[in-house]
Design an enzyme around this catalytic site. Sequence first.
Site: not given
Ligand code: PMT
Length: 412
Positions: A221, A290, A300, A335, A349, A353
């Site tokens: 991503n 995800d 490849k 986040f 979330k 979580k």
């Molecule tokens: O890295 P940059 O370019 O500075 O950009 C910053 C950012 C946009 C990446 C950052 O500010 C941000 O939003 N990070 C969270 C990105 C994310 O994965 O969001 P989500 O809504 O998909 O996930 C929610 C939370 O679950 C996040 O804390 C994530 O780390 C966590 N997660 C997600 C997927 C997964 N399989 N396991 C997780 O624990």
Amino acid sequence: MVRVDTDGNERAGKGPFRVTLGVSAGISIYKACDLVRRLKERGCEVRVVMTGHAAQMVAPVTFQALSGNAVITDLFTGAGEPSIAHIELAKWEDLLLVAPATANVLGKFARGIADDFLSTHYLATTAPVLLAPAMNGNMWRHPAVRENLKILEERGHVFLQPGRGSLACGDVDEGRLPEPVAIAEEALLLLSKAGDLSGMEVLVTAGPTREALDPVRFLSNRSSGKMGYAVAREALRRGAQVTLISGPTSLEPPRGSRLVPVTTAAEMEAAVAQHFPACQVLVMAAAVADYRAAQILPDKRKKAKGGWTLALEPTADILSNIRGLKKKGQFVCGFAAETEEVKANARKKLEDKGLDLIAANDVSAEGVGFDSDRNALILLWPGGAEERVPETTKAACSRALWDAISEALHGA
Ligand code: PMT
């Protein structure tokens, strides 16, 4: 670094805040005189260091009278042995504040040029650094100055954004030194927060993960890691011990952090599970994939095979899975990167979580979010409370985030 009194005794953080005010040669130097008074009004002890050019604009005796201390203007006029005065001052101070900070001073600090007392002293200090730049608008926007600011910000220093208005050159533009009261308030804020995470173990995740499709291709991503690295840097600045679990980025790890590099979501999950038990605060800023390929091809895939339909399977949700490991007193902040229904989705979330705080991030907004130096957040707490962090730098977002977490931890 142990801070000491002028007589050499260890200080253990007692007494008034000690501020070294570096003054360089800008027309706004007149505001620096008032700044000394504003700092003293707020109970700070102030020592002034002037560059040679600054001393030609305002006589050092003015700053001496205002601060009540001798003013240092060159490497050979400091108190004590001339050769070590810059080191003594570094041990004495709680904050190095430079106002006005000219383009020249920013350049020297960024590149490590030590050719006068102020720039030599900068290299010797381990105290927090607050910079209040002031210059002509074109100079402020020049790529060389922007690059130097970026280096200094990545080093963990804090900037006061120059104001817009009428400048000495006659232009109405960005570049004005903020008012002395605003600078003094910011200095006090920094000083009071300087050690609020002292001794705390903090775990931060940052950057993207990569999920292989075959030996040369992967799913990932747009995360650059900038947000997570800024969060880690701010925690370090406030005295925490920081472990940074990072997906692939092109960033320098913050100085003093313990970097744990990972590539896939599974590796990140294993690293979080390993380091989580020892931490008091976890901030998950990483953009974890995800989905991953249900099957990784051993060779490849050849283009000649035509179209390619991928079967994907979900990765483990790291935050949900550590829920069971969480002990009393541990604080977990996630986040949420959202493009629609930002608050509602982020709040879901937060609840699903089992988080203590979530930073909702509208990644569809222009100029913020992924791979930008800027961001805007809404901090959402269980029970419905929220706080907006309007668009600003990722460094300033991190300060607001840690202010909120620190307040929750210390029950303020
Ligand atoms: O890295 P940059 O370019 O500075 O950009 C910053 C950012 C946009 C990446 C950052 O500010 C941000 O939003 N990070 C969270 C990105 C994310 O994965 O969001 P989500 O809504 O998909 O996930 C929610 C939370 O679950 C996040 O804390 C994530 O780390 C966590 N997660 C997600 C997927 C997964 N399989 N396991 C997780 O624990």
